[in-house]
Design a protein around this motif. Sequence first.
Motif, short mmCIF file in Angstrom:
data_model
loop_
_atom_site.label_atom_id
_atom_site.label_comp_id
_atom_site.label_asym_id
_atom_site.label_seq_id
_atom_site.Cartn_x
_atom_site.Cartn_y
_atom_site.Cartn_z
N VAL A 7 -129.85 -34.53 39.04
CA VAL A 7 -129.13 -33.44 39.70
C VAL A 7 -130.15 -32.37 40.09
O VAL A 7 -130.84 -31.83 39.24
CB VAL A 7 -128.04 -32.84 38.79
CG1 VAL A 7 -127.37 -31.65 39.45
CG2 VAL A 7 -127.02 -33.90 38.43
N ASP A 8 -130.21 -32.05 41.38
CA ASP A 8 -131.13 -31.03 41.88
C ASP A 8 -130.37 -29.71 42.02
O ASP A 8 -129.70 -29.46 43.03
CB ASP A 8 -131.70 -31.47 43.23
CG ASP A 8 -132.78 -30.56 43.74
OD1 ASP A 8 -133.01 -29.48 43.15
OD2 ASP A 8 -133.41 -30.92 44.75
N ALA A 27 -123.51 -34.46 42.06
CA ALA A 27 -123.87 -33.93 40.75
C ALA A 27 -122.81 -34.28 39.71
O ALA A 27 -123.13 -34.71 38.60
CB ALA A 27 -124.05 -32.41 40.82
N VAL A 28 -121.56 -34.11 40.08
CA VAL A 28 -120.46 -34.44 39.16
C VAL A 28 -120.51 -35.92 38.81
O VAL A 28 -120.37 -36.29 37.64
CB VAL A 28 -119.10 -34.03 39.77
CG1 VAL A 28 -117.95 -34.60 38.97
CG2 VAL A 28 -119.00 -32.52 39.86
N ASP A 29 -120.72 -36.78 39.80
CA ASP A 29 -120.81 -38.22 39.54
C ASP A 29 -121.94 -38.54 38.56
O ASP A 29 -121.78 -39.37 37.66
CB ASP A 29 -121.03 -39.00 40.83
CG ASP A 29 -119.80 -39.04 41.71
OD1 ASP A 29 -118.69 -38.75 41.21
OD2 ASP A 29 -119.95 -39.36 42.91
N THR A 37 -123.03 -37.19 27.95
CA THR A 37 -123.71 -36.46 29.03
C THR A 37 -122.83 -35.31 29.52
O THR A 37 -123.31 -34.20 29.71
CB THR A 37 -124.05 -37.40 30.19
OG1 THR A 37 -124.87 -38.45 29.69
CG2 THR A 37 -124.79 -36.69 31.30
N LYS A 38 -121.55 -35.59 29.69
CA LYS A 38 -120.62 -34.55 30.14
C LYS A 38 -120.58 -33.40 29.13
O LYS A 38 -120.71 -32.23 29.50
CB LYS A 38 -119.21 -35.13 30.30
CG LYS A 38 -118.18 -34.09 30.69
CD LYS A 38 -116.78 -34.62 30.60
CE LYS A 38 -116.27 -34.33 29.21
NZ LYS A 38 -114.84 -34.44 29.05
N ILE A 78 -116.17 -30.49 36.91
CA ILE A 78 -116.09 -31.49 35.84
C ILE A 78 -114.87 -31.20 34.96
O ILE A 78 -114.11 -32.10 34.62
CB ILE A 78 -117.39 -31.52 35.02
CG1 ILE A 78 -118.51 -32.16 35.83
CG2 ILE A 78 -117.18 -32.25 33.69
CD1 ILE A 78 -119.86 -32.10 35.19
N THR A 79 -114.69 -29.94 34.61
CA THR A 79 -113.54 -29.55 33.78
C THR A 79 -112.24 -29.87 34.49
O THR A 79 -111.30 -30.40 33.90
CB THR A 79 -113.62 -28.06 33.42
OG1 THR A 79 -114.85 -27.81 32.73
CG2 THR A 79 -112.46 -27.64 32.55
N GLU A 80 -112.19 -29.57 35.77
CA GLU A 80 -110.99 -29.82 36.57
C GLU A 80 -110.65 -31.32 36.61
O GLU A 80 -109.49 -31.71 36.51
CB GLU A 80 -111.22 -29.30 37.98
CG GLU A 80 -110.11 -29.50 38.96
CD GLU A 80 -110.52 -28.98 40.33
OE1 GLU A 80 -110.57 -29.80 41.27
OE2 GLU A 80 -110.81 -27.79 40.46
#
Length: 103
Positions: A7-8, A27-29, A37-38, A78-80
């Motif tokens: 992720v940049d 990035a989310v993927d 990791t999450k 990610i939370t969503e």
Amino acid sequence: MCARQGVDVAALRDASGFEFVSLLNDAVDELLVDEATKTEFLAEARKARKLFKALLPDPAAAAHQATIAAIRSVADRITELTRPQAPTWGRWPTPLISCSTAR
């Protein structure tokens, strides 16, 4: 942590419009590859936000505002996506069978 996952954050920070949305989704993927990791990313994102807020009275903190915003955007998405659906209280599901009697 982000660089290790591919992720940049700088590119995400500097992007706008459709490019931002595309980089955000990528990035989310990358960060949703597994639960560990999450969880690690969300913990690091919270830590970064707390550190940033602690520095806020200092004008030098403003230089990091866009980076923190990019990290927060990823964390929010990610939370969503991973939050369990809330029950819909007060709304009955559509019945599969009609209660009317047709003769």
